[in-house]
Motif scaffolding. Structure first.
Motif, PDB file in Angstrom:
ATOM      1  N   LEU A   1      -4.555  26.902  -6.344  1.00 48.51           N
ATOM      2  CA  LEU A   1      -5.601  26.495  -7.278  1.00 48.51           C
ATOM      3  C   LEU A   1      -6.527  27.659  -7.667  1.00 48.51           C
ATOM      4  O   LEU A   1      -7.599  27.445  -8.217  1.00 48.51           O
TER       5      LEU A   1
ATOM      6  N   ALA B   1      -8.204  20.508  -4.339  1.00 47.17           N
ATOM      7  CA  ALA B   1      -7.549  21.255  -3.246  1.00 47.17           C
ATOM      8  C   ALA B   1      -7.614  20.458  -1.948  1.00 47.17           C
ATOM      9  O   ALA B   1      -6.659  20.420  -1.173  1.00 47.17           O
TER      10      ALA B   1
ATOM     11  N   VAL C   1      -3.004  26.174  -0.497  1.00 53.96           N
ATOM     12  CA  VAL C   1      -3.611  25.359  -1.555  1.00 53.96           C
ATOM     13  C   VAL C   1      -4.714  26.139  -2.280  1.00 53.96           C
ATOM     14  O   VAL C   1      -4.884  25.998  -3.508  1.00 53.96           O
ATOM     15  N   LEU C   2      -5.433  26.987  -1.546  1.00 56.35           N
ATOM     16  CA  LEU C   2      -6.453  27.810  -2.209  1.00 56.35           C
ATOM     17  C   LEU C   2      -5.802  28.769  -3.197  1.00 56.35           C
ATOM     18  O   LEU C   2      -6.293  28.974  -4.309  1.00 56.35           O
TER      19      LEU C   2
ATOM     20  N   VAL D   1     -12.171  22.214   2.046  1.00 54.48           N
ATOM     21  CA  VAL D   1     -10.745  21.935   1.842  1.00 54.48           C
ATOM     22  C   VAL D   1     -10.106  21.489   3.162  1.00 54.48           C
ATOM     23  O   VAL D   1      -9.305  20.554   3.192  1.00 54.48           O
TER      24      VAL D   1
END
Lengths: 252, 269
Positions: A124, A148, A120-121, A99
């Motif tokens: 998602l 991601a 973002v982790l 990522v």
């Protein structure tokens, strides 16, 4: 419509390989926060269009602007999710590191980098996988990681090449919910898909590509009429991937 | 025992050998994971053999084998990179094979024109860790420093072009620049290890530690450190085993690394 009103402005774009143009004379304007579904038969040039927009493939004619700026200037705000990324099992790259590659060249401090990746982790639902080796994940999980990687740079334009191809139905629904959220936040989304049935439920606009842009409009009844008009073949055949022969016969 | 160890370490050639093995472990730890990710392990054997041509031409024309080896390794790496870019990714074996055979053929032809024996070429292609001098260790340290600096600045870019070149282009990265920079650094690393260790140990050090590390850990940042640690352990340990048993160092270290790899492979897979 003014060029500055378009998040993505494409004018007379042609690109291809060798001596052959795969796409020709593509022109379109997508406003901020629009979700466009891009359809067309195999070999119609959908992925080529993405590559030409991104500068992966040099364009032969035309121009591409993002919010009125050349792509080279806006590149850091364009997210791209490839259809598939082949990586060998031996490649020792964790989900977090994969990522993080989305931030390469952005000049972000280590602390901010960590925050971007965490966000973002989390968004998602990938936090529990952050230390797992990317190549050990399922196809669906890998797809989410690639999404991601595209989102970590906080794009204004997101290009997804058949992201649902390897997803089961719950994962697909999860992806569409996420894309709906992103759209509400003002991100312009272009997604390649073969499944018109699904697309017509989630997108604002549909573009149909067969070397040239043969249809660009709203989904639903207008989509069916438009595609039937353009290809002279039933829409349900297109939705099930069977009409390629018919498309070739009736395409322009 | 300890006193005996001190006696051994008092010998200058032993100190130089251990220092060069330590520096070599750092070089191997940095470059190995990139060679692994890019799947170009064959490049290590290819360049080392193709150097025969460059050094041979240098000897024929009375040029310094030292500089010819450095320039040659960089040139050959770039040539392999250029051919691979023209052919397309996945064809590195072909580009390396072309350069390998070209270099060796030129070497055989040029050396056939050299009058008498050419000892310099033997020392450049089949270096011996026990014959190193202070300036060799110094040179290896300089190259290691350059590698640390370059990869410290650009390791993310280098990683991205190894993993997903298309995405790197979409990111606006100068892919071609970093691609050739990566191969230049690999060429430099190969020549410094070749001079110090010879072909067998150089190939082992650049390939096997990172292969072992990739089986043990799942993060690239850890693979670098684990690769260095494995290379250091096997090379220094192998050196003392070879010394104690009066064996040549290179094959002992290579066998040790290979055994570790096979054991880890059996246990982990």
């Amino acid at each position: 419509m003014r060029i500055d009103d378009c998040c993505l402005y494409v004018k007379d774009l042609s690109a291809g390989y060798g001596g052959r143009n795969v796409i020709e004379g593509i022109s379109l304007c997508l406003k901020r926060g629009v979700f466009l579904g891009l359809i067309g038969p195999n070999g119609a040039g959908k992925t080529t269009l993405f590559k030409a927009i991104l500068g992966i493939l040099p364009k032969r004619t035309g121009e591409v602007l993002v919010f009125g700026q050349p792509v080279d200037i806006m590149r850091s705000r364009i997210g791209y999710v490839p259809q598939y990324l082949h990586t060998d099992m031996v490649v020792p790259l964790s989900v977090e590191e994969m990522v993080g590659l989305g931030l390469v060249g952005r000049g972000i401090s280590v602390e901010n980098r960590r925050n971007y990746i965490d966000d973002v982790l989390n968004r998602l639902s990938l936090t529990h996988l952050r230390d797992r080796r990317y190549t050990s994940l399922s196809m669906g999980e890998k797809q989410r990681v690639l999404i991601a990687r595209a989102l970590v740079k906080q794009p204004v334009l997101l290009l997804l090449d058949e992201p649902t191809a390897s997803l089961d139905e719950p994962s697909e629904q999860g992806l569409f919910s996420l894309l709906e959220e992103l759209k509400q936040e003002g991100i312009t989304i272009v997604m390649i898909s073969h499944d018109i049935g699904v697309l017509s439920r989630v997108v604002d606009e549909v573009a149909c590509l067969n070397r040239r842009l043969v249809y660009h409009g709203r989904p639903g009844e207008e989509l069916a009429a438009g595609i039937e008009g353009a290809y002279k073949c039933p829409v349900d055949l297109i939705a099930h991937g069977a009409p390629h022969k018919i498309l070739k016969e009736h395409g322009e | 025992m300890i006193a005996h160890l001190y006696d051994i370490l008092a010998l200058p050639f032993v100190r130089y050998a251990i220092a060069s093995l330590a520096v070599g472990s750092v070089v191997a730890g940095i470059l190995g994971p990139f060679i692994l990710m890019r799947r170009i392990g064959f490049i290590v054997g290819g360049i080392s053999h193709a150097l025969l041509g460059v050094v041979g031409i240098g000897i024929l024309f009375g040029l310094s084998p030292f500089w010819m080896a450095i320039l040659g390794a960089v040139f050959l790496s770039l040539l392999i990179a250029w051919i691979e870019r023209r052919m397309g990714r996945g064809y590195s074996d072909f580009s390396i094979a072309v350069v390998w055979t070209l270099g060796m053929s030129l070497g055989i032809l040029s050396l056939s024109r050299v009058r008498g024996y050419a000892p310099d070429i033997v020392s450049y292609l089949f270096g011996n860790v026990l014959l190193l001098r202070g300036k060799d260790v110094f040179f290896a340290s300089i190259v290691a420093g350059i590698l640390i600096l370059v990869f410290g600045l650009f390791y993310r870019q280098m990683t991205l072009i190894c993993v997903d070149e298309e995405f790197a282009t979409a990111q606006g990265m100068r892919v071609r620049f970093f691609y050739y920079l990566l191969f230049t650094m690999i060429g430099l690393g190969i020549v410094v290890l070749l001079k110090a260790f010879g072909i067998i140990l150089m190939i082992s050090m650049l390939i096997i530690p990172s292969a072992i590390a990739s089986l043990l850990v799942d993060r690239l940042s850890q693979v670098w450190l684990v690769s260095m640690a494995i290379a250091l352990f096997a090379s220094i340990g192998g050196f003392f085993v070879a010394y104690a048993m009066d064996f040549s160092v290179a094959p002992v270290v290579a066998i040790l690394l290979s055994l570790i790899y096979l054991i880890v492979l059996i246990v982990k897979r």
